[in-house]
Design an enzyme around this catalytic site. Structure first.
Site, PDB file in Angstrom:
ATOM      1  N   ASP A 212       0.831  -1.203   0.000  1.00  0.00           N
ATOM      2  CA  ASP A 212       0.000   0.000   0.000  1.00  0.00           C
ATOM      3  C   ASP A 212       0.874   1.264   0.000  1.00  0.00           C
ATOM      4  O   ASP A 212       1.871   1.339   0.725  1.00  0.00           O
ATOM      5  CB  ASP A 212      -0.899   0.013   1.228  1.00  0.00           C
ATOM      6  CG  ASP A 212      -1.723  -1.269   1.383  1.00  0.00           C
ATOM      7  OD1 ASP A 212      -1.267  -2.334   0.921  1.00  0.00           O
ATOM      8  OD2 ASP A 212      -2.803  -1.202   1.972  1.00  0.00           O
TER       9      ASP A 212
ATOM     10  N   HIS B  59      -0.719   4.767  -0.241  1.00  0.00           N
ATOM     11  CA  HIS B  59      -1.511   5.768   0.472  1.00  0.00           C
ATOM     12  C   HIS B  59      -0.984   7.207   0.354  1.00  0.00           C
ATOM     13  O   HIS B  59      -0.638   7.849   1.357  1.00  0.00           O
ATOM     14  CB  HIS B  59      -1.650   5.384   1.931  1.00  0.00           C
ATOM     15  CG  HIS B  59      -2.730   4.358   2.174  1.00  0.00           C
ATOM     16  ND1 HIS B  59      -4.029   4.528   1.728  1.00  0.00           N
ATOM     17  CD2 HIS B  59      -2.697   3.164   2.818  1.00  0.00           C
ATOM     18  CE1 HIS B  59      -4.755   3.480   2.081  1.00  0.00           C
ATOM     19  NE2 HIS B  59      -3.973   2.626   2.725  1.00  0.00           N
TER      20      HIS B  59
ATOM     21  N   ASP C 221      -4.483   0.477  -2.928  1.00  0.00           N
ATOM     22  CA  ASP C 221      -4.455   1.511  -1.899  1.00  0.00           C
ATOM     23  C   ASP C 221      -3.393   2.565  -2.187  1.00  0.00           C
ATOM     24  O   ASP C 221      -2.527   2.881  -1.352  1.00  0.00           O
ATOM     25  CB  ASP C 221      -4.269   0.912  -0.502  1.00  0.00           C
ATOM     26  CG  ASP C 221      -5.586   0.466   0.120  1.00  0.00           C
ATOM     27  OD1 ASP C 221      -6.609   0.441  -0.607  1.00  0.00           O
ATOM     28  OD2 ASP C 221      -5.609   0.155   1.328  1.00  0.00           O
TER      29      ASP C 221
ATOM     30  N   ASN D  86      -9.155  -1.581  -1.229  1.00  0.00           N
ATOM     31  CA  ASN D  86     -10.445  -1.127  -0.711  1.00  0.00           C
ATOM     32  C   ASN D  86     -10.604   0.383  -0.803  1.00  0.00           C
ATOM     33  O   ASN D  86     -11.723   0.900  -0.967  1.00  0.00           O
ATOM     34  CB  ASN D  86     -10.642  -1.593   0.739  1.00  0.00           C
ATOM     35  CG  ASN D  86      -9.577  -1.108   1.691  1.00  0.00           C
ATOM     36  OD1 ASN D  86      -8.388  -1.268   1.443  1.00  0.00           O
ATOM     37  ND2 ASN D  86      -9.993  -0.520   2.805  1.00  0.00           N
ATOM     38  N   HIS D  87      -9.500   1.127  -0.764  1.00  0.00           N
ATOM     39  CA  HIS D  87      -9.616   2.584  -0.822  1.00  0.00           C
ATOM     40  C   HIS D  87      -9.907   3.085  -2.234  1.00  0.00           C
ATOM     41  O   HIS D  87     -10.539   4.135  -2.391  1.00  0.00           O
ATOM     42  CB  HIS D  87      -8.370   3.234  -0.231  1.00  0.00           C
ATOM     43  CG  HIS D  87      -8.335   3.149   1.267  1.00  0.00           C
ATOM     44  ND1 HIS D  87      -8.798   4.154   2.085  1.00  0.00           N
ATOM     45  CD2 HIS D  87      -7.945   2.148   2.091  1.00  0.00           C
ATOM     46  CE1 HIS D  87      -8.676   3.796   3.355  1.00  0.00           C
ATOM     47  NE2 HIS D  87      -8.156   2.571   3.382  1.00  0.00           N
TER      48      HIS D  87
ATOM     49  N   HIS E 157      -5.676  -7.557  -2.910  1.00  0.00           N
ATOM     50  CA  HIS E 157      -5.429  -6.563  -1.866  1.00  0.00           C
ATOM     51  C   HIS E 157      -5.760  -7.101  -0.485  1.00  0.00           C
ATOM     52  O   HIS E 157      -4.967  -6.984   0.449  1.00  0.00           O
ATOM     53  CB  HIS E 157      -6.246  -5.299  -2.133  1.00  0.00           C
ATOM     54  CG  HIS E 157      -6.001  -4.245  -1.092  1.00  0.00           C
ATOM     55  ND1 HIS E 157      -4.829  -3.525  -1.038  1.00  0.00           N
ATOM     56  CD2 HIS E 157      -6.756  -3.820  -0.035  1.00  0.00           C
ATOM     57  CE1 HIS E 157      -4.862  -2.698   0.002  1.00  0.00           C
ATOM     58  NE2 HIS E 157      -6.025  -2.856   0.622  1.00  0.00           N
TER      59      HIS E 157
END
Length: 394
Positions: free
Chosen positions: A63, A65, A99, A134-135, A234
């Site tokens: 991830d 982010h 993500d 998921n993001h 993920h």
């Protein structure tokens, strides 16, 4: 003379498209600071890879982010980019497990940077594959609970440049009037301070199904991927996912992001048992992981030995459980979500699995430990009381 006139007429007909391309380049540079290499010839729709053969070198990155600088650190650690941020990974296959969005202010910059690297890698015989986390799913659905102020501002700035580009295109005779991405987007949002309304509107417009950013970048992500004897996801895969069909999952998520199937994501992406949400194999150590369930899932995908996943931060770094059949690679790299030291997973066809780490305490151990079946995978196992996770919601 007649030939020259035909050539001149043909050139004049191409001017609107040339101008449109110039405006797009202008907007891209204004938003990202990058000049993207020319894209490959278009195909409709572009094929999504679901199963790829085993490459000589495979690199998996967790991830990101919204932290561009830490993302670049991970890529350099893997020998994929040089100090000038150019791709140098040769024929490697790279998988980023999703993500990219939320928790940081460089979300768009990372999307553009990965797109640049994809194009550069293709020229060198390499492949870079990005996945949905998921993001990504949350943002396409309009769930911005984990968006930062700087993330909202980045999209507000994007909209200013994108709108300017559309205005320029609308002045050109021969080009269709661009569709307004803001059509149907609310002008205000309950519970959101007025100063952020413009940024929220831009984010909704950009990321909703068929939005300019969703369609351009996220629709090319895969949700499940098999490369050689590894399956990437993920969150995690359950028997109902593999029986439903990996290709079908990828196609349905792509079609949804492209605006073909409504506002909400396909069912297999929702809830705690969704492919981007499952934590069944990424929490705890061997005694906490349902190894028998994992082995059952792996047995339903021919030739697959292990599942590689992100989603749950591993404070000890990349690690494996269930005889290394579950590899967890989310190290909480972003400053907005752990600020962990960069690590990447390398899978070599001849030498097995290895962790590449920026942790100076562990760098000398990368090729020495062999606590599993593959050399090097136990790099951080046995050095601590067992894997620990940071339980961050979503």
């Amino acid at each position: 003379m007649e030939g020259e006139e035909d050539s001149s007429t043909s050139f004049c007909k191409d001017i609107p498209n040339l101008l449109s391309s110039f405006i797009d380049t202008f907007v891209d540079f204004s938003v990202s600071g990058l000049f993207l290499p020319p894209p490959p010839p278009p195909s409709s729709p572009p094929p999504l890879p679901t199963r790829l053969p085993s490459p000589p070198r495979l690199v998996a990155i967790g991830d990101l982010h919204g932290d561009l600088e830490k993302s670049k650190e991970a890529l350099r650690l893997a020998g994929l980019i040089d100090t000038a941020d150019r791709y140098i990974g040769g024929s490697a296959t790279v998988v980023q497990v999703g993500d990219v969005l939320d928790r940081g202010g460089d979300e768009l910059k990372i999307l553009y940077f990965l797109e640049k690297l994809k194009r550069e890698a293709a020229r060198s015989g390499g492949t870079i594959i990005t996945m949905n986390g998921n993001h990504e799913i949350m943002n396409v659905e309009g769930d911005f609970r984990f968006t930062t102020k700087t993330g909202v501002e980045e999209f507000r700035v994007w909209w200013e440049w994108f709108r300017t580009g559309n205005k320029m295109k609308s002045l050109c005779h021969g080009l269709e009037t661009p569709k307004d991405p803001m059509e149907g987007v609310p002008s205000s949002f309950r519970g959101v301070r007025k100063e952020f309304h413009d940024g929220f509107r831009a984010r909704v417009a950009a990321l909703r199904p068929n939005g300019p950013i969703a369609k351009r970048f996220l629709s090319h992500n895969v949700t499940v991927l098999v490369v050689g004897d590894s399956i990437f996801v993920h969150g995690g895969l359950l028997p109902q996912h593999t029986s439903y069909g990996l290709e079908k999952i990828n196609e349905e998520v792509r079609d949804w992001i492209n605006g073909s199937t409504g506002r909400f994501s396909p069912e297999h992406c929702r809830g705690i048992n969704g492919v981007v949400w499952v934590r069944k194999f990424s929490r705890g150590d061997d005694k906490d992981c349902d190894c028998s369930a994992l082995e059952h899932v792996l047995s339903t995908v021919p030739g697959v030995k292990r599942m590689v996943m992100g989603h749950t931060i591993q404070t000890v770094g990349i690690n494996g459980v269930c005889d290394d059949k579950a590899i967890r690679i989310d190290v909480g790299l972003s400053k907005g979500c752990g600020d962990g030291l960069p690590e990447v997973l390398e899978i070599n066809r001849n030498s097995g699995l290895r962790i590449l780490t920026a942790n100076p305490l562990d760098q000398s151990k990368g090729n020495a430990l062999d606590v599993g079946k593959e050399p090097g995978l136990g790099l951080l196992l046995g050095e601590h009381s067992g894997p620990r996770q940071v339980d961050v919601q979503a």
